[in-house]
Design a protein around this motif. Sequence first.
Motif, PDB file in Angstrom:
ATOM      1  N   ASP A 125      -5.858   2.268   6.096  1.00  0.00           N
ATOM      2  CA  ASP A 125      -6.237   2.855   4.800  1.00  0.00           C
ATOM      3  C   ASP A 125      -5.367   2.376   3.647  1.00  0.00           C
ATOM      4  N   ASN A 175      -8.402  16.813  -0.785  1.00  0.00           N
ATOM      5  CA  ASN A 175      -8.000  15.587  -0.093  1.00  0.00           C
ATOM      6  C   ASN A 175      -7.062  15.900   1.065  1.00  0.00           C
ATOM      7  N   LYS A 230       0.839  -1.207   0.000  1.00  0.00           N
ATOM      8  CA  LYS A 230       0.000   0.000   0.000  1.00  0.00           C
ATOM      9  C   LYS A 230       0.866   1.246   0.000  1.00  0.00           C
ATOM     10  N   ARG A 231       1.929   1.238   0.780  1.00  0.00           N
ATOM     11  CA  ARG A 231       2.827   2.394   0.822  1.00  0.00           C
ATOM     12  C   ARG A 231       3.514   2.616  -0.514  1.00  0.00           C
ATOM     13  N   ALA A 280       1.880   6.755  -6.679  1.00  0.00           N
ATOM     14  CA  ALA A 280       0.793   7.659  -7.084  1.00  0.00           C
ATOM     15  C   ALA A 280       1.200   9.119  -6.860  1.00  0.00           C
ATOM     16  N   ALA A 281       1.855   9.385  -5.728  1.00  0.00           N
ATOM     17  CA  ALA A 281       2.283  10.758  -5.425  1.00  0.00           C
ATOM     18  C   ALA A 281       3.307  11.242  -6.454  1.00  0.00           C
ATOM     19  N   LYS A 337       2.287   1.784  -3.427  1.00  0.00           N
ATOM     20  CA  LYS A 337       1.273   2.347  -4.333  1.00  0.00           C
ATOM     21  C   LYS A 337       1.102   3.842  -4.080  1.00  0.00           C
ATOM     22  N   GLU A 338       1.035   4.214  -2.791  1.00  0.00           N
ATOM     23  CA  GLU A 338       0.836   5.628  -2.442  1.00  0.00           C
ATOM     24  C   GLU A 338       2.007   6.473  -2.933  1.00  0.00           C
ATOM     25  N   LYS A 339       3.215   5.951  -2.735  1.00  0.00           N
ATOM     26  CA  LYS A 339       4.409   6.700  -3.147  1.00  0.00           C
ATOM     27  C   LYS A 339       4.434   6.850  -4.663  1.00  0.00           C
ATOM     28  N   TYR A 344      -7.874  14.852   4.906  1.00  0.00           N
ATOM     29  CA  TYR A 344      -7.048  13.944   5.706  1.00  0.00           C
ATOM     30  C   TYR A 344      -6.319  14.664   6.823  1.00  0.00           C
TER      31      TYR A 344
END
Lengths: 64, 136
Positions: free
Chosen positions: B136, B123, B73-74, B80-81, B76-78, B127
């Motif tokens: 999350d 967003n 997940k991390r 995406a950012a 993916k988040e990185k 958050y």
Amino acid sequence: MKTRIKELRARDNLTQVELAQRVSVRRETIVFLEKGKYNPSLKLAFEIAKVFNMRIEEVFLMNS
Amino acid sequence: MKIKHTSLVSFISPTLGIMLLGLWAYLAKEPFNIIGYLIFGLSILMIGFGLYFKIQRFNSEKSGLNPDDELSKRIKEKAAAKAFNFSIYMWVFIILFLIDMDPRDKIIIGLGLIGMGLIFFLNWLYYSKIGVSDED
């Protein structure tokens, strides 16, 4: 952060896959943890320590 | 921790994608130019990546492992950012330096960029208020 995961796995005769299954993560996550390239969440750290029946600070060692 | 199961049904969309690409190439009235080859190649690459990740996920689940753990997940988040940051600059570059672009297209892309920024800001506000849990 250094970890003793590899040493403790060998002690308990656990493969990376078996440890990953017990703490519900991917095998790659265990690989990264053992190499010190990833700092786990508190929850994951607790779960791993529980598998080895040790305290968190005995499994994960902060770099000074 | 619940594990979502990747069913064989989820392989249908990349398979369909490959079939559609093949159909597009077969039905093309003219041979591809460089742009056509580029689009075709990039599409194959993306579908290939998608298939690769689905197969990895499928194998992980078969082994009883969780394919969606905190590290994935991390990552993916990185990713995406970084993609978001890069996209903003890429589109600004395209608007500024693609000289023979229709001004209307530039306005539409500019509005899209503003929309991206606004969505990011909203967003971030949200958050900042509610916090982010590990789940999350």
